[in-house]
Design an enzyme around this catalytic site. Structure first.
Site, PDB file in Angstrom:
ATOM      1  N   HIS A 270       0.851  -1.190   0.000  1.00  0.00           N
ATOM      2  CA  HIS A 270       0.000   0.000   0.000  1.00  0.00           C
ATOM      3  C   HIS A 270       0.886   1.239   0.000  1.00  0.00           C
ATOM      4  CE1 HIS A 270      -3.175   2.801   1.123  1.00  0.00           C
ATOM      5  NE2 HIS A 270      -3.997   1.872   0.679  1.00  0.00           N
ATOM      6  N   ASP A 323      -7.961  -5.298  -0.059  1.00  0.00           N
ATOM      7  CA  ASP A 323      -8.436  -6.103  -1.184  1.00  0.00           C
ATOM      8  C   ASP A 323      -8.087  -7.573  -1.066  1.00  0.00           C
ATOM      9  OD1 ASP A 323      -9.813  -4.244  -2.573  1.00  0.00           O
ATOM     10  OD2 ASP A 323      -8.165  -3.671  -3.892  1.00  0.00           O
TER      11      ASP A 323
HETATM   12  N1  CMC Z   1       4.044  -7.587  -4.470  1.00  0.00           N
HETATM   13  C1  CMC Z   1       5.365  -7.602  -4.560  1.00  0.00           C
HETATM   14  N2  CMC Z   1       6.156  -6.546  -4.324  1.00  0.00           N
HETATM   15  C2  CMC Z   1       5.552  -5.415  -3.965  1.00  0.00           C
HETATM   16  C3  CMC Z   1       4.164  -5.306  -3.847  1.00  0.00           C
HETATM   17  C4  CMC Z   1       3.404  -6.465  -4.111  1.00  0.00           C
HETATM   18  N3  CMC Z   1       2.065  -6.432  -4.027  1.00  0.00           N
HETATM   19  N4  CMC Z   1       3.841  -4.057  -3.483  1.00  0.00           N
HETATM   20  C5  CMC Z   1       4.976  -3.392  -3.398  1.00  0.00           C
HETATM   21  N5  CMC Z   1       6.026  -4.198  -3.689  1.00  0.00           N
HETATM   22  C6  CMC Z   1       7.438  -3.850  -3.709  1.00  0.00           C
HETATM   23  C7  CMC Z   1       7.818  -3.276  -5.059  1.00  0.00           C
HETATM   24  O1  CMC Z   1       8.226  -4.272  -5.957  1.00  0.00           O
HETATM   25  C8  CMC Z   1       8.905  -2.326  -4.699  1.00  0.00           C
HETATM   26  O2  CMC Z   1      10.083  -3.056  -4.534  1.00  0.00           O
HETATM   27  P1  CMC Z   1      11.507  -2.448  -5.008  1.00  0.00           P
HETATM   28  O3  CMC Z   1      11.713  -1.252  -4.110  1.00  0.00           O
HETATM   29  O4  CMC Z   1      12.472  -3.559  -4.764  1.00  0.00           O
HETATM   30  O5  CMC Z   1      11.329  -2.069  -6.452  1.00  0.00           O
HETATM   31  C9  CMC Z   1       8.493  -1.798  -3.317  1.00  0.00           C
HETATM   32  O6  CMC Z   1       7.652  -2.798  -2.767  1.00  0.00           O
HETATM   33  C10 CMC Z   1       7.725  -0.498  -3.381  1.00  0.00           C
HETATM   34  O7  CMC Z   1       6.670  -0.627  -4.340  1.00  0.00           O
HETATM   35  P2  CMC Z   1       6.012   0.599  -5.054  1.00  0.00           P
HETATM   36  O8  CMC Z   1       5.216   0.129  -6.220  1.00  0.00           O
HETATM   37  O9  CMC Z   1       7.046   1.655  -5.289  1.00  0.00           O
HETATM   38  O10 CMC Z   1       5.067   1.129  -3.910  1.00  0.00           O
HETATM   39  P3  CMC Z   1       3.793   1.983  -4.144  1.00  0.00           P
HETATM   40  O11 CMC Z   1       3.548   2.653  -2.869  1.00  0.00           O
HETATM   41  O12 CMC Z   1       3.893   2.827  -5.349  1.00  0.00           O
HETATM   42  O13 CMC Z   1       2.732   0.824  -4.448  1.00  0.00           O
HETATM   43  C11 CMC Z   1       0.772  -0.412  -4.686  1.00  0.00           C
HETATM   44  C12 CMC Z   1       1.524   0.645  -3.858  1.00  0.00           C
HETATM   45  C13 CMC Z   1      -0.572  -0.649  -4.026  1.00  0.00           C
HETATM   46  C14 CMC Z   1       0.562   0.114  -6.114  1.00  0.00           C
HETATM   47  C15 CMC Z   1       1.602  -1.708  -4.724  1.00  0.00           C
HETATM   48  O14 CMC Z   1       1.832  -2.159  -3.413  1.00  0.00           O
HETATM   49  C16 CMC Z   1       0.934  -2.799  -5.556  1.00  0.00           C
HETATM   50  O15 CMC Z   1       1.075  -2.801  -6.784  1.00  0.00           O
HETATM   51  N6  CMC Z   1       0.197  -3.740  -4.892  1.00  0.00           N
HETATM   52  C17 CMC Z   1      -0.550  -4.765  -5.595  1.00  0.00           C
HETATM   53  C18 CMC Z   1      -1.888  -4.202  -6.063  1.00  0.00           C
HETATM   54  C19 CMC Z   1      -2.850  -4.002  -4.913  1.00  0.00           C
HETATM   55  O16 CMC Z   1      -3.005  -4.847  -4.046  1.00  0.00           O
HETATM   56  N7  CMC Z   1      -3.552  -2.842  -4.923  1.00  0.00           N
HETATM   57  C20 CMC Z   1      -4.586  -2.528  -3.939  1.00  0.00           C
HETATM   58  C21 CMC Z   1      -4.188  -1.398  -3.051  1.00  0.00           C
HETATM   59  S1  CMC Z   1      -5.265  -1.262  -1.605  1.00  0.00           S
HETATM   60  C22 CMC Z   1      -6.771  -0.764  -2.284  1.00  0.00           C
HETATM   61  C23 CMC Z   1      -6.764   0.693  -2.553  1.00  0.00           C
HETATM   62  O17 CMC Z   1      -6.814   1.486  -1.604  1.00  0.00           O
HETATM   63  O18 CMC Z   1      -6.738   1.062  -3.748  1.00  0.00           O
END
Ligand code: CMC
Length: 387
Positions: A270, A323
């Site tokens: 998140h 989710d």
């Molecule tokens: N699986 C594997 N690795 C992850 C995940 C995941 N679900 N989420 C984050 N990471 C890792 C990512 O690979 C990155 O690693 P590195 O620094 O080595 O490249 C690090 O954590 C930071 O990730 P980020 O994408 O820069 O973080 P963010 O804050 O931009 O991402 C997110 C938030 C929700 C887009 C992401 O966690 C994600 O894609 N999760 C899966 C989709 C999901 O479950 N979405 C629902 C969110 S909750 C409902 C809502 O409020 O919308």
């Protein structure tokens, strides 16, 4: 081109924040989130307290008016919600035309069309925005369920005049009243989804409102932002993940494979919560109970095994989000997976309504800057002289 973390001196000087990560956009009186400690409050009330003791109608009032209603106020509010269970006939024609699209696209189109039927369209007063918010809170579930029925060649089910919001939503699926436990679980799901600060869709509604565009335009844009898998679409992805895993014993290997291919594990991580997402707990308990009741405990076991396999990532702030268990709740209730994101929208209308209202109260055009990294001051070359 420099898209990544290697920030040049110039970018440091201008403090470039890709994705507006960690940027405060404005003040709010609605939702407080402490991502480090996993705290979520609506108008000062803790989400655990609301999930355990409140319901969607009362929580919607709380969000829209900033305080809990007394008995009389709740009665009036509930009546307004029930009276708003009507859709203009022509909306069904619109749904019919676009019925082969994804339910989120159908919902977006129908909400956009609703503005044409709103007698209050030009009224931007607080009272009118609340009125529109209440109306839409009742109409969105009707659109989602009418589409669900119509794409199967069935007639939409008339909404109940008496059932509570969550029960009525499930009733419109097949015309059967849900059990008390199932209705309560759906209700909790709507409560925990009702608002969530400046997430991508709420931000989108604020950007649109910032230009003084109308309520329906803002919500239509919010729906578009919500539809993506990084935001609302994850619940659908989680059930696909559970199906790919197949059985709990496979979870560790499957997760390992995903992570070694640098793929995302849906329902984890998140932008704000770096400790447990407080909303997830309530749905996890619901899945456990419902899967026992339905005699289908394998899904709960698979999700637990995936959560266990992801445990080492908790140290990096990656936990199960709302989710992760929501998809299993919907699946066990018997809702098809492409309705999972629209369900998120059903719960989120009160949150978007108050965010639009807050934006309108002290409106300001939202217009950030982009740091240009291309070349400059080139001479124009006529087309016959170009390579
Ligand atoms: N699986 C594997 N690795 C992850 C995940 C995941 N679900 N989420 C984050 N990471 C890792 C990512 O690979 C990155 O690693 P590195 O620094 O080595 O490249 C690090 O954590 C930071 O990730 P980020 O994408 O820069 O973080 P963010 O804050 O931009 O991402 C997110 C938030 C929700 C887009 C992401 O966690 C994600 O894609 N999760 C899966 C989709 C999901 O479950 N979405 C629902 C969110 S909750 C409902 C809502 O409020 O919308």
């Amino acid at each position: 081109m420099n898209w990544g973390l290697e920030v040049s001196m110039t970018e440091k000087e201008i403090s470039l924040n890709r994705g507006l990560q960690g940027v405060y956009l404005d003040r709010t009186q609605t939702t407080f989130i402490d991502g480090k400690n996993g705290v979520l409050e609506y108008s000062g009330y803790n989400i655990h307290d609301l999930a355990e003791n409140s319901n969607f109608e009362e929580t919607s009032y709380l969000l829209m008016y900033g305080k809990l209603p007394n008995k009389k106020q709740l009665e009036v509010f509930d009546k307004s919600l029930k009276n708003a269970r009507k859709l203009p006939e022509k909306i069904y024609d619109v749904i019919e035309i676009v019925k082969d699209s994804h339910p989120m696209d159908v919902l977006r189109t129908a909400i956009s069309t609703l503005s044409s039927f709103d007698e209050d369209r030009e009224d931007f007063s607080e009272e009118a925005i609340i009125r529109k918010g209440i109306k839409l809170t009742s109409q969105v579930p009707m659109i989602v369920m009418a589409h669900y029925r119509m794409r199967k060649g069935l007639d939409p089910i008339e909404p109940s005049k008496t059932l509570a919001h969550a029960s009525n939503f499930l009733y419109m699926l097949e015309g059967e009243e849900p059990t008390k436990d199932t209705a309560r679980l759906m209700d909790i799901d709507f409560v925990v989804h009702a608002d969530h600060g400046c997430n991508a869709s709420a931000f989108t509604t604020r950007v649109v409102t910032g230009t003084n565009a109308d309520f329906y335009g803002a919500i239509t844009a919010g729906i578009a932002a919500l539809s993506g898998p990084s935001h609302g679409g994850a619940a659908e992805g989680v059930m696909e993940l559970a199906r790919d895993v197949g059985k709990a014993d496979n979870a560790a290997n499957h997760v390992k494979k995903l992570l070694s291919n640098r793929e995302r594990v849906m329902g984890f991580g998140h932008r704000v919560y770096k400790s447990a997402d407080p909303r997830a707990k309530h749905l996890k308990e619901g899945v456990k109970k419902l899967s026992k009741e339905k005699g289908q405990t394998e899904w709960y076991d698979i999700l637990l095994a995936v959560q266990e396999a992801m445990r080492p990532y908790a140290r990096r702030g990656i936990h199960a989000n709302v989710d992760f268990f929501a998809g299993a709740v919907y699946y066990l209730i018997g809702i098809p997976k492409d309705l999972f994101v629209p369900i998120f929208a059903v719960g989120r209308i009160p949150g978007w309504t108050i965010q639009i209202l807050e934006q309108m109260r002290h409106n300001i055009l939202i217009r950030p800057l982009l740091h240009y990294t291309g070349s400059r001051e080139k001479l124009y070359v006529s087309i016959d002289k170009r390579d």
